[in-house]
Structures are given as C-alpha cells and as structure tokens.
Motif scaffolding. Structure first.
Motif, PDB file in Angstrom:
ATOM      1  N   ILE A  93       8.344   1.476   2.000  1.00 23.02           N
ATOM      2  CA  ILE A  93       9.735   1.744   1.398  1.00 23.02           C
ATOM      3  C   ILE A  93      10.524   2.682   2.027  1.00 23.02           C
ATOM      4  O   ILE A  93      11.601   2.270   2.347  1.00 23.02           O
ATOM      5  N   LEU A  94       9.969   3.640   2.344  1.00 23.40           N
ATOM      6  CA  LEU A  94      10.779   4.554   3.221  1.00 23.40           C
ATOM      7  C   LEU A  94      11.393   4.164   4.507  1.00 23.40           C
ATOM      8  O   LEU A  94      12.593   4.239   4.856  1.00 23.40           O
ATOM      9  N   ASN A  95      10.522   3.439   5.225  1.00 24.49           N
ATOM     10  CA  ASN A  95      11.014   2.998   6.529  1.00 24.49           C
ATOM     11  C   ASN A  95      12.095   1.850   6.196  1.00 24.49           C
ATOM     12  O   ASN A  95      12.994   1.842   7.079  1.00 24.49           O
ATOM     13  N   TRP A  96      11.925   1.008   5.041  1.00 22.61           N
ATOM     14  CA  TRP A  96      12.815   0.015   4.847  1.00 22.61           C
ATOM     15  C   TRP A  96      14.228   0.753   4.164  1.00 22.61           C
ATOM     16  O   TRP A  96      15.234   0.163   4.836  1.00 22.61           O
ATOM     17  N   LEU A  97      14.062   1.536   3.208  1.00 20.91           N
ATOM     18  CA  LEU A  97      15.174   2.166   2.843  1.00 20.91           C
ATOM     19  C   LEU A  97      16.151   2.781   3.804  1.00 20.91           C
ATOM     20  O   LEU A  97      17.317   2.547   3.655  1.00 20.91           O
ATOM     21  N   LEU A  98      15.305   3.636   4.543  1.00 17.11           N
ATOM     22  CA  LEU A  98      15.960   4.550   5.431  1.00 17.11           C
ATOM     23  C   LEU A  98      16.416   3.721   6.847  1.00 17.11           C
ATOM     24  O   LEU A  98      16.921   4.198   7.937  1.00 17.11           O
ATOM     25  N   ASP A  99      15.888   2.454   6.856  1.00 17.02           N
ATOM     26  CA  ASP A  99      16.006   1.439   8.096  1.00 17.02           C
ATOM     27  C   ASP A  99      15.845   2.467   9.305  1.00 17.02           C
ATOM     28  O   ASP A  99      16.434   2.380  10.258  1.00 17.02           O
ATOM     29  N   SER A 100      14.759   3.127   9.342  1.00 15.81           N
ATOM     30  CA  SER A 100      14.160   3.918  10.560  1.00 15.81           C
ATOM     31  C   SER A 100      12.862   4.087  10.268  1.00 15.81           C
ATOM     32  O   SER A 100      11.978   3.846   9.404  1.00 15.81           O
ATOM     33  N   VAL A 101      12.175   4.884  11.162  1.00 16.81           N
ATOM     34  CA  VAL A 101      10.909   5.211  11.319  1.00 16.81           C
ATOM     35  C   VAL A 101      10.597   6.823  11.305  1.00 16.81           C
ATOM     36  O   VAL A 101      11.656   7.444  12.133  1.00 16.81           O
ATOM     37  N   PRO A 102       9.786   7.630  10.819  1.00 19.94           N
ATOM     38  CA  PRO A 102       9.916   9.081  10.933  1.00 19.94           C
ATOM     39  C   PRO A 102       9.717   9.469  12.493  1.00 19.94           C
ATOM     40  O   PRO A 102       9.084   8.821  13.268  1.00 19.94           O
ATOM     41  N   ARG A 103      10.208  10.662  12.597  1.00 20.15           N
ATOM     42  CA  ARG A 103      10.023  11.243  13.916  1.00 20.15           C
ATOM     43  C   ARG A 103       8.916  12.193  14.270  1.00 20.15           C
ATOM     44  O   ARG A 103       8.382  12.315  15.141  1.00 20.15           O
ATOM     45  N   SER A 104       8.392  12.790  12.871  1.00 23.58           N
ATOM     46  CA  SER A 104       7.265  13.673  12.812  1.00 23.58           C
ATOM     47  C   SER A 104       6.775  13.661  11.311  1.00 23.58           C
ATOM     48  O   SER A 104       7.563  13.501  10.491  1.00 23.58           O
ATOM     49  N   LEU A 105       5.877  13.944  10.982  1.00 23.45           N
ATOM     50  CA  LEU A 105       5.029  14.524   9.987  1.00 23.45           C
ATOM     51  C   LEU A 105       3.991  15.370   9.977  1.00 23.45           C
ATOM     52  O   LEU A 105       3.626  15.786  11.083  1.00 23.45           O
ATOM     53  N   THR A 106       3.882  16.049   8.724  1.00 25.78           N
ATOM     54  CA  THR A 106       2.703  17.093   8.486  1.00 25.78           C
ATOM     55  C   THR A 106       1.956  16.517   7.225  1.00 25.78           C
ATOM     56  O   THR A 106       2.778  16.273   6.292  1.00 25.78           O
ATOM     57  N   ALA A 107       0.779  16.804   7.124  1.00 25.21           N
ATOM     58  CA  ALA A 107      -0.085  16.133   5.968  1.00 25.21           C
ATOM     59  C   ALA A 107      -1.111  17.172   5.504  1.00 25.21           C
ATOM     60  O   ALA A 107      -1.808  17.494   6.419  1.00 25.21           O
ATOM     61  N   VAL A 108      -1.437  17.316   4.292  1.00 23.61           N
ATOM     62  CA  VAL A 108      -2.435  18.115   3.963  1.00 23.61           C
ATOM     63  C   VAL A 108      -3.225  17.150   2.790  1.00 23.61           C
ATOM     64  O   VAL A 108      -2.490  16.307   2.081  1.00 23.61           O
ATOM     65  N   GLY A 109      -4.545  17.149   2.821  1.00 24.79           N
ATOM     66  CA  GLY A 109      -5.217  16.573   1.727  1.00 24.79           C
ATOM     67  C   GLY A 109      -6.539  17.145   1.468  1.00 24.79           C
ATOM     68  O   GLY A 109      -7.239  17.811   2.204  1.00 24.79           O
ATOM     69  N   SER A 110      -7.322  16.726   0.329  1.00 28.61           N
ATOM     70  CA  SER A 110      -8.751  17.348   0.003  1.00 28.61           C
ATOM     71  C   SER A 110      -9.432  16.258  -0.644  1.00 28.61           C
ATOM     72  O   SER A 110      -8.979  15.230  -1.403  1.00 28.61           O
ATOM     73  N   SER A 111     -10.781  16.544  -0.582  1.00 28.64           N
ATOM     74  CA  SER A 111     -11.945  15.431  -0.965  1.00 28.64           C
ATOM     75  C   SER A 111     -12.346  16.347  -2.253  1.00 28.64           C
ATOM     76  O   SER A 111     -13.267  17.050  -1.862  1.00 28.64           O
ATOM     77  N   TYR A 112     -11.839  15.915  -3.496  1.00 25.72           N
ATOM     78  CA  TYR A 112     -12.683  17.014  -4.463  1.00 25.72           C
ATOM     79  C   TYR A 112     -13.742  16.133  -5.285  1.00 25.72           C
ATOM     80  O   TYR A 112     -14.645  16.742  -5.735  1.00 25.72           O
ATOM     81  N   VAL A 113     -13.769  14.638  -5.070  1.00 23.59           N
ATOM     82  CA  VAL A 113     -14.664  13.882  -6.166  1.00 23.59           C
ATOM     83  C   VAL A 113     -15.793  13.495  -5.129  1.00 23.59           C
ATOM     84  O   VAL A 113     -16.866  13.843  -5.159  1.00 23.59           O
ATOM     85  N   GLN A 114     -15.326  12.667  -3.846  1.00 24.44           N
ATOM     86  CA  GLN A 114     -16.179  12.029  -3.020  1.00 24.44           C
ATOM     87  C   GLN A 114     -16.182  12.630  -1.718  1.00 24.44           C
ATOM     88  O   GLN A 114     -15.150  12.685  -1.139  1.00 24.44           O
ATOM     89  N   PRO A 115     -17.376  13.209  -1.279  1.00 24.66           N
ATOM     90  CA  PRO A 115     -17.423  14.126  -0.174  1.00 24.66           C
ATOM     91  C   PRO A 115     -16.846  13.115   1.128  1.00 24.66           C
ATOM     92  O   PRO A 115     -17.126  12.119   1.134  1.00 24.66           O
ATOM     93  N   GLY A 116     -15.946  13.974   1.878  1.00 26.34           N
ATOM     94  CA  GLY A 116     -15.232  13.315   2.781  1.00 26.34           C
ATOM     95  C   GLY A 116     -14.101  12.263   3.015  1.00 26.34           C
ATOM     96  O   GLY A 116     -13.593  11.764   3.791  1.00 26.34           O
TER      97      GLY A 116
END
Ligand SMILES: NC(=O)c1ccc[n+]([C@@H]2O[C@H](COP(=O)([O-])OP(=O)(O)OC[C@H]3O[C@@H](n4cnc5c(N)ncnc54)[C@H](O)[C@@H]3O)[C@@H](O)[C@H]2O)c1
Length: 346
Positions: free
Chosen positions: A178-201
């Motif tokens: 959706i983002l790539n299409w709406l903005l008619d571009s692709v990201p230049r960079s990203l940063t992400a965080v995430g966690s596994s609380y229920v299924q390990p890994g």
C-alpha cells in the motif's frame, strides 16, 4: 488463447485459494478449469462446490493442459518460487499470492524467468484493488491532501498466530505494498523492532519505521497480540488529512480539512504564528466491490492485453526487499537499514 476466455488453474485451495477460484470463475471472460492441492479433503470440497472444475493432487497436470492460459499460486510462500518458475516454463502466465516469495533473490529469479519466456507475473497485493485504498490514491494524485508529510498504518488483532513465519511476513506485505503504491516510491531506509512474546523465536509484534523520498515518514504497527482488531491508515498532508478504517462498515474513509498554516512573513520570534484550520470532515463514497473481483479482472485484462499489472513482479520484489530488511533490523536491535537507490521501471 483459443478464444477470448482466459482459462485459469489454481494451485492451493486451502484457506485463500478458493476465494481466488470463485472470483476467476465468476468473471465473464475467465474460467477456472483446474484446482490442485495435496490435501484430498480440500479437493473434494472444491469438487462439490464447482463440479465443472477438474481437481488433481498433481499440479503438473495443469501445466500439461494446453488449454490453460494462466495459473494462480495460493500455496505457502516457501513454495512460490519453484512453482512460479515451472508455470512460466510451461508457457503460462502466473498470479502469485503475497508474499511473492521468501527472499528478494527468489523474486528476481521469478522475474528473470518471466522476462525470458514473455509471460505476465502478478502478485496478490489485494489492497491495491481495494476501493478505499484506490480512493486514497486518487485523492493524493489529485493534490487534495497537498504535500504528503507522513503515513502510519495499524494492522493488529488477537491472532492468528502462524508457525511458518513471523508477523512481519504475515501482515506487513499488505502495508508495504500500500505504502509503495500510494507514495509511488520505495523506502530509502528503515528501522524495525519486534518481539516474540508467545512463540519463541517468532515475532508476534513489530514496529517498523520507514523513510521514503521527499522526507515522507511512514510507520507500521503489526501484531497478533492485541486486544482489538484495528485496521487503519492515517495520511497527513499539508492541506488535508485522512483516516481509512477498514473495520468500519459505514465510514471507511474520512477526509479531514484540518491543518496548520504558518504565517508567511514574520520578522521576530514574537511574530511567529500558527493558525489552525478546522474545516469539514467528508466521507467519500466508496464502491462496495470485492477487492478480489477487481484483482481477478485486472489480471485477466493484463493477460489478454499484455499489460503490466499494477502489482507486477517488480512491485512484489520491492515489497519482499522491505520485509527482509525489516526482519534484519529486528534481529540487529533496530539497526538502520539503507536501500540502494531504486531503479524502477514505470
Ligand atoms: N491476499 C490476501 O489477503 C491473503 C490472505 C490469506 C492468505 N494469503 C496468501 O495465500 C497463500 C496461501 O495461504 P493460505 O492461508 O491459503 O494457506 P493454507 O495453508 O490454508 O493453504 C495452502 C494450500 O496449499 C496446498 N499446497 C501446498 N503445497 C502444494 C503443492 N505443491 N501442490 C498443491 N497444493 C499444495 C496445501 O495443501 C494447502 O491446502 C499464502 O501465500 C498467503 O500469504 C493471502
């Protein structure tokens, strides 16, 4: 094509494949002629629903049928690349469910094969065929929102916990497409965080921040571990702002004539003033058409007229590249991942 009807075979009729089969079958200029699955119960179910659809546990029967023009792949993502390449080698067009494959390298393999054999590849980025998302695209392109400042998307609820991939691979393909299409571009960079609380890994919640060209920020929150089902997209522009709520039955899209104006001239900080604008809230009318119907029609049109699909193999590759980078960033504690300057074909 022997006549103007596009004949389609569907590989994988588990949860999602039957929806695609039904929509292709309902089109005037297409016909679902085959369904393949390794699970005999699923084949029996499809055979009962659609007596005219031939069923098989061996998808190669579909590839050997010279009457079949195109094949839909609705199997788990780790099977997409091998199946798509075989389908293309058999001279058929291919529609691949999202995510296109499990690595950007696999996507490139599929795209190279499609270019070699001159067949279409379309990826099932369903939301690009959603009437509300299409309306947002029209509003942005018409300049209604002004300059786009930032976008954030929430796609959270309780479950469905998957064991074969994390929440980023499960839910974020929609949002990145959706983002790539709406903005008619692709990201230049990203940063992400995430966690596994229920299924390990296996991360069940993730926050991804993306930087698009022209200082456009985007943020995604995807989760299988949330008390509420939330599916919203908020777009903030210099002229107007909008909120798309996919869960709402009656008010899916609200366009707010709200914003902040900076006085054009000031000589000292004391004169610096902002004026806030609180205008009307408009609810644009959204066509109530099933996105999969529009998606199936679009694929058939691209096959018949040899047109590049809205969600072609290149866009599928660009989505998978972002998914890979987001997961790498999560593994590395939120490290900023940059992308090479994109070479996009229009
Ligand atoms: N666009 C969307 O909104 C959307 C929604 C759900 C799923 N999907 C995608 O659809 C794809 C399938 O997901 P699902 O939830 O239907 O999975 P599923 O596990 O319910 O169904 C997959 C089916 O493929 C069959 N299969 C696997 N390998 C096969 C092979 N070699 N030959 C024939 N059949 C084979 C399995 O037996 C199973 O019935 C995935 O890529 C998923 O991400 C897309």
């Amino acid at each position: 094509m022997s006549d103007d009807v596009v004949r389609v075979g569907v590989i994988g009729v588990g949860y999602w494949g039957p929806n695609l089969l039904r929509n292709f079958n309902n089109l005037a200029d297409a016909e679902a002629t085959w369904a393949a699955d390794l699970n005999s119960d699923r084949l029996r179910h499809i055979g009962n629903l659609y007596p005219s659809v031939r069923t098989t546990s061996d998808y190669r029967q579909i590839l050997d049928d010279s009457d079949v023009d195109a094949v839909v792949v609705a199997t788990p993502a780790d099977t997409h690349c091998a199946l798509a390449c075989e389908i293309l080698d058999a001279g058929k067009h291919v529609f691949i469910e999202k995510p296109m494959a499990v690595s950007s390298e696999e996507c490139q393999t599929i795209n190279a094969k499609a270019a070699e054999v001159g067949r279409q590849v379309m990826v099932g980025h369903t939301f690009l065929f959603n009437s509300a998302v299409y309306k947002i695209k029209q509003l942005i392109e018409a300049g209604e929102l002004g300059q786009i400042f930032y976008v954030y998307i929430n796609r959270v609820n309780l479950g469905l916990f998957r064991e074969d991939c994390n929440v980023v691979w499960d839910l974020a393909p929609h949002d990145i497409a959706i983002l790539n299409w709406l903005l008619d571009s692709v990201p230049r960079s990203l940063t992400a965080v995430g966690s596994s609380y229920v299924q390990p890994g296996i991360e069940d919640v993730a926050f991804v921040n993306l930087q698009y060209p022209d200082n456009v920020m985007a943020h995604l929150h995807v989760s299988w571990l949330d008390p509420n089902k939330v599916r919203t997209i908020t777009v903030v522009g210099s002229k107007k702002m909008l909120v798309y709520d996919d869960v709402s039955n009656t008010e899916k899209l609200r366009v707010y004539d709200k914003g902040v104006n900076v006085m054009p001239h000031y000589d000292s900080f004391g004169e610096f003033q902002l004026s806030y604008r609180y205008g009307d809230i408009v609810l644009p009318r959204i066509e109530d058409t099933e996105p999969l119907k529009i998606e199936a029609e679009h694929f058939v049109e691209c096959v018949r007229e040899n047109k590049k699909p809205r969600s072609d193999g290149q866009s599928g590759f660009e989505v998978v590249e972002v998914l890979e980078a987001a997961c790498a960033s999560i593994r590395e504690g939120g490290r900023i991942m940059g992308f090479e300057a994109p070479t996009r074909q229009s």
